[in-house]
Design a protein around this motif. Structure first.
Motif, PDB file in Angstrom:
ATOM      1  N   ALA A 129      24.708 133.543  92.668  1.00  0.00           N
ATOM      2  CA  ALA A 129      25.767 133.498  93.683  1.00  0.00           C
ATOM      3  C   ALA A 129      26.452 134.857  93.788  1.00  0.00           C
ATOM      4  CB  ALA A 129      26.780 132.404  93.345  1.00  0.00           C
ATOM      5  N   ALA A 172      24.066 137.217  95.603  1.00  0.00           N
ATOM      6  CA  ALA A 172      24.023 136.918  97.040  1.00  0.00           C
ATOM      7  C   ALA A 172      25.256 137.492  97.734  1.00  0.00           C
ATOM      8  CB  ALA A 172      23.933 135.406  97.264  1.00  0.00           C
ATOM      9  N   ARG A 173      26.404 137.292  97.139  1.00  0.00           N
ATOM     10  CA  ARG A 173      27.665 137.803  97.695  1.00  0.00           C
ATOM     11  C   ARG A 173      27.619 139.328  97.821  1.00  0.00           C
ATOM     12  NH1 ARG A 173      30.307 135.198  94.192  1.00  0.00           N
ATOM     13  NH2 ARG A 173      30.445 133.275  95.383  1.00  0.00           N
ATOM     14  N   THR A 175      22.831 134.746 102.133  1.00  0.00           N
ATOM     15  CA  THR A 175      23.280 133.363 102.042  1.00  0.00           C
ATOM     16  C   THR A 175      22.180 132.571 101.347  1.00  0.00           C
ATOM     17  OG1 THR A 175      22.442 132.841 104.261  1.00  0.00           O
ATOM     18  CG2 THR A 175      24.768 133.448 104.080  1.00  0.00           C
ATOM     19  N   VAL A 179      28.769 131.415  99.657  1.00  0.00           N
ATOM     20  CA  VAL A 179      27.437 132.022  99.779  1.00  0.00           C
ATOM     21  C   VAL A 179      26.422 131.053 100.381  1.00  0.00           C
ATOM     22  CG1 VAL A 179      27.831 133.653  97.903  1.00  0.00           C
ATOM     23  CG2 VAL A 179      26.698 131.471  97.423  1.00  0.00           C
TER      24      VAL A 179
END
Length: 98
Positions: free
Chosen positions: A65, A68-69, A74, A95
């Motif tokens: 996560a 991804a951020r 996403t 996310v």
């Protein structure tokens, strides 16, 4: 040993992370994905047997996560574990793909 950094292997369509085992060795946690634009559909999350029950998969999901951020990605969880992890961690929903 702390968990290694999460690695994206786009050629293999897999995120991977080396994690310390309770016995002092290392083992892998990974997520296979499908890519469409900036979305990664999480198809399967797995930890090697030496890590099961150690919390390694949960730490991996947090690292994923965070990755991804940081990368503007996403995530679309399809794997049962990933779906359940996001339900248990609603603070990470930013996310998730719409």
């Amino acid at each position: 040993m702390a968990d290694a950094a999460l690695i994206d292997r786009p050629g293999a369509m897999r995120f991977e992370q080396a994690v310390a085992t309770p016995e002092g060795g290392t083992a892998m946690v990974w997520a296979d994905y499908a890519a469409q634009g900036m979305t990664r559909t999480l198809l399967h999350v797995e930890a090697e047997a030496a890590l099961r029950g150690s919390g390694a998969a949960g730490r991996f999901m947090q690292a994923l996560a965070d990755h991804a951020r940081a990368e503007g990605l996403t995530l679309a969880p399809r794997c049962g574990y990933a779906v359940a992890w996001f339900k248990r961690n609603p603070d990470q929903a930013d996310v998730l793909a719409g």
